[in-house]
Design an enzyme around this catalytic site. Structure first.
Site, PDB file in Angstrom:
ATOM      1  N   GLU A 289       0.821  -1.203   0.000  1.00  4.19           N
ATOM      2  CA  GLU A 289       0.000   0.000   0.000  1.00  4.19           C
ATOM      3  C   GLU A 289       0.858   1.258   0.000  1.00  4.19           C
ATOM      4  O   GLU A 289       0.426   2.316  -0.465  1.00  4.19           O
ATOM      5  CB  GLU A 289      -0.922  -0.008   1.227  1.00  4.19           C
ATOM      6  CG  GLU A 289      -2.152   0.860   1.084  1.00  4.19           C
ATOM      7  CD  GLU A 289      -3.182   0.587   2.152  1.00  4.19           C
ATOM      8  OE1 GLU A 289      -4.247   0.037   1.817  1.00  4.19           O
ATOM      9  OE2 GLU A 289      -2.946   0.913   3.328  1.00  4.19           O
ATOM     10  N   HIS A 310       7.429 -26.893  -0.677  1.00  5.36           N
ATOM     11  CA  HIS A 310       6.818 -28.033  -1.366  1.00  5.36           C
ATOM     12  C   HIS A 310       5.687 -27.586  -2.284  1.00  5.36           C
ATOM     13  O   HIS A 310       4.953 -28.422  -2.813  1.00  5.36           O
ATOM     14  CB  HIS A 310       6.316 -29.054  -0.339  1.00  5.36           C
ATOM     15  CG  HIS A 310       7.416 -29.660   0.462  1.00  5.36           C
ATOM     16  ND1 HIS A 310       7.944 -30.902   0.200  1.00  5.36           N
ATOM     17  CD2 HIS A 310       8.132 -29.169   1.521  1.00  5.36           C
ATOM     18  CE1 HIS A 310       8.920 -31.171   1.061  1.00  5.36           C
ATOM     19  NE2 HIS A 310       9.057 -30.129   1.860  1.00  5.36           N
ATOM     20  N   LYS A 424     -14.161   0.506  -4.094  1.00  3.94           N
ATOM     21  CA  LYS A 424     -15.284   0.947  -3.260  1.00  3.94           C
ATOM     22  C   LYS A 424     -16.323   1.694  -4.089  1.00  3.94           C
ATOM     23  O   LYS A 424     -17.526   1.482  -3.933  1.00  3.94           O
ATOM     24  CB  LYS A 424     -14.776   1.851  -2.133  1.00  3.94           C
ATOM     25  CG  LYS A 424     -13.883   1.161  -1.117  1.00  3.94           C
ATOM     26  CD  LYS A 424     -13.445   2.135  -0.045  1.00  3.94           C
ATOM     27  CE  LYS A 424     -12.470   1.499   0.928  1.00  3.94           C
ATOM     28  NZ  LYS A 424     -12.003   2.463   1.950  1.00  3.94           N
TER      29      LYS A 424
END
Length: 447
Positions: A289, A310, A424
């Site tokens: 961010e 793995h 948003k």
């Protein structure tokens, strides 16, 4: 006490010591810009000297509130998203027993998290679990209108009042929010909740050493005085007066930018201790961010080794060479467990008999580092003497300070997040939120 330390020797095959040292002057400029508050985002620098400026009275108030929750709750739900919960969860998960929720005897409330997703099944299962529990809520939101957190808090507030009564709910619901304004502040004032302030000059991803992180950490039973003490020690170790070569935050910021300039676009944060999983999640938000702007920025990824060796190990070893690793290594575990001898030795592990499990883990760490460096993956190592509050405080501040420096070296504002608003606006338009009528029409036309 020793401090955490940074070793960058294993990046020399890609960027030389001379190249990194050439960043010393720019790094010093960026540190001075931070300290003087003359750079981009200078209204969000409250974290910079927070460890050395927080008062005993502030810590005492947090501990008093934590005691009230501890005395009256079996479960405490932390409602928040992003920086409003990740820092607290990072510390709590790192210090808690890995199987805490399965223990018959609890010495602190079970800590649960909500408001960080909009999963209906998750919220249904959470509220169902809480039906017979004496629970409280720490609602962490500056505005009180962040959709994920506000929705969860609406559900939790009603359930707490219905189950425990209005008077007890007043006692066990705490708001960490804006000092004066916003829906969460108004609700807290109207209902009479205990409140703590999210400082105006501290962004969410830098807020773990404010009440945002400190209150949940204290409720979980951990020593916030030691956490702050560790952070204050690292604040000094990363100060402007510390020479470049001895300043871990400066060297880390310079090294990652030198690697980025050389084409290493992805930083993989690595741990060999599963307790650090959520610390990695906090770190990913901090750097992602802060730096992902203007079509620039190192992509922050994280892996839990040896588990992910793995699954992701093949790609790291032989995939595209656009990556480097930063390993957080815990020098001394808190417990001792020795590999036993087995007469049949069908698994062929008797050569390890008598050795501590941590010795096996450390050799896995060293062997992985050598293999990855040989495979063209530069490697930095952050050594942490022990996994406790003091050193977690150091680690938090180290990464925060380095992030501010690194963002300025990159040339972006490390303290805003304009891109977060894009989803948003679309979500509100799709939900036909009042005030988004024009956006709703525009977005519907695209579907």
């Amino acid at each position: 006490m020793k401090n955490i330390s940074l070793n960058i020797n294993k990046v020399s095959s890609v960027v030389s010591k001379e190249t990194i040292d050439s960043y010393a002057s720019l790094t010093k400029e960026c540190m001075e810009t931070l300290d003087k508050g003359t750079g981009k985002g200078n209204d969000f620098l409250g974290w910079l000297h927070l460890p050395s400026s927080i008062t005993k009275e502030e810590l005492a108030a947090l501990k008093d509130c934590a005691k009230t929750l501890r005395d009256n709750c079996e479960v405490v739900v932390v409602a928040g998203i992003g920086g409003s919960y990740l820092g607290a969860r990072a510390v709590i998960e790192a210090l808690s027993n890995s199987f805490q929720w399965l223990k018959k005897e609890q010495d602190a409330p079970i800590m649960i998290y909500a408001g960080h997703n909009i999963g209906e099944d998750y919220l249904y299962e959470l509220t169902n679990y809480l039906k017979d529990k004496k629970f409280g809520v720490i609602n962490i939101s500056k505005s009180g209108t962040t959709t994920e957190t506000a929705l969860a808090f609406r559900l939790l507030k009603k359930q707490c009042e219905d189950q425990r009564g209005k008077e007890m709910a007043k006692k066990v619901i705490v708001a960490v929010t804006d000092a004066k304004k916003g829906a969460a502040r108004i609700t807290a004032n109207n209902e009479g909740y205990n409140t703590f302030v999210i400082p105006d000059n501290v962004g969410g991803r830098f807020s773990v050493l404010t009440p945002v992180g400190l209150l949940p950490i204290a409720v979980a039973g951990f020593d916030i005085d030691k956490l702050i003490e560790g952070a204050a020690t690292m604040e000094k170790a990363c100060g402007n007066d510390v020479p470049f070569a001895e300043n871990p935050a400066a060297v880390y910021a310079a090294t990652r930018n030198a690697l980025y300039k050389d084409g290493k676009k992805i930083e993989i944060l690595v741990n060999f201790n599963p307790k650090l999983h959520y610390f990695m999640e906090w770190w990913k938000q901090l750097y992602g961010e802060s730096e992902g702007k203007e079509n620039k920025g190192i992509f922050p990824a994280a892996v839990d080794f040896s588990t992910d060796l793995h699954s992701m190990g093949q790609w790291i070893q032989e995939g595209e060479r656009t990556i480097y690793e930063t390993v957080i290594s815990i020098e001394n575990p808190n417990h001792t467990l020795v590999v036993p001898y087995d007469e049949a030795n069908l698994d062929g592990l008797n050569f390890l008999a008598g050795k501590r499990v941590d010795e096996v883990n450390k050799m896995a760490e060293l062997g992985t580092q050598l293999a990855h460096v040989d495979g063209g993956v530069p490697n930095m190592r952050v050594s942490v003497p022990e996994l406790n509050e003091f050193y977690l405080g150091q680690l938090i501040y180290f990464f925060e300070k380095a992030c501010g420096i690194s963002g300025y070296i990159l040339g972006v504002n490390p303290f805003n997040q304009p891109g977060v608003e894009a989803y948003k606006k679309n979500m509100f338009a799709l939900l036909n939120k009042p005030g988004y009528e024009e956006e709703s029409k525009a977005i519907q036309a695209r579907l």
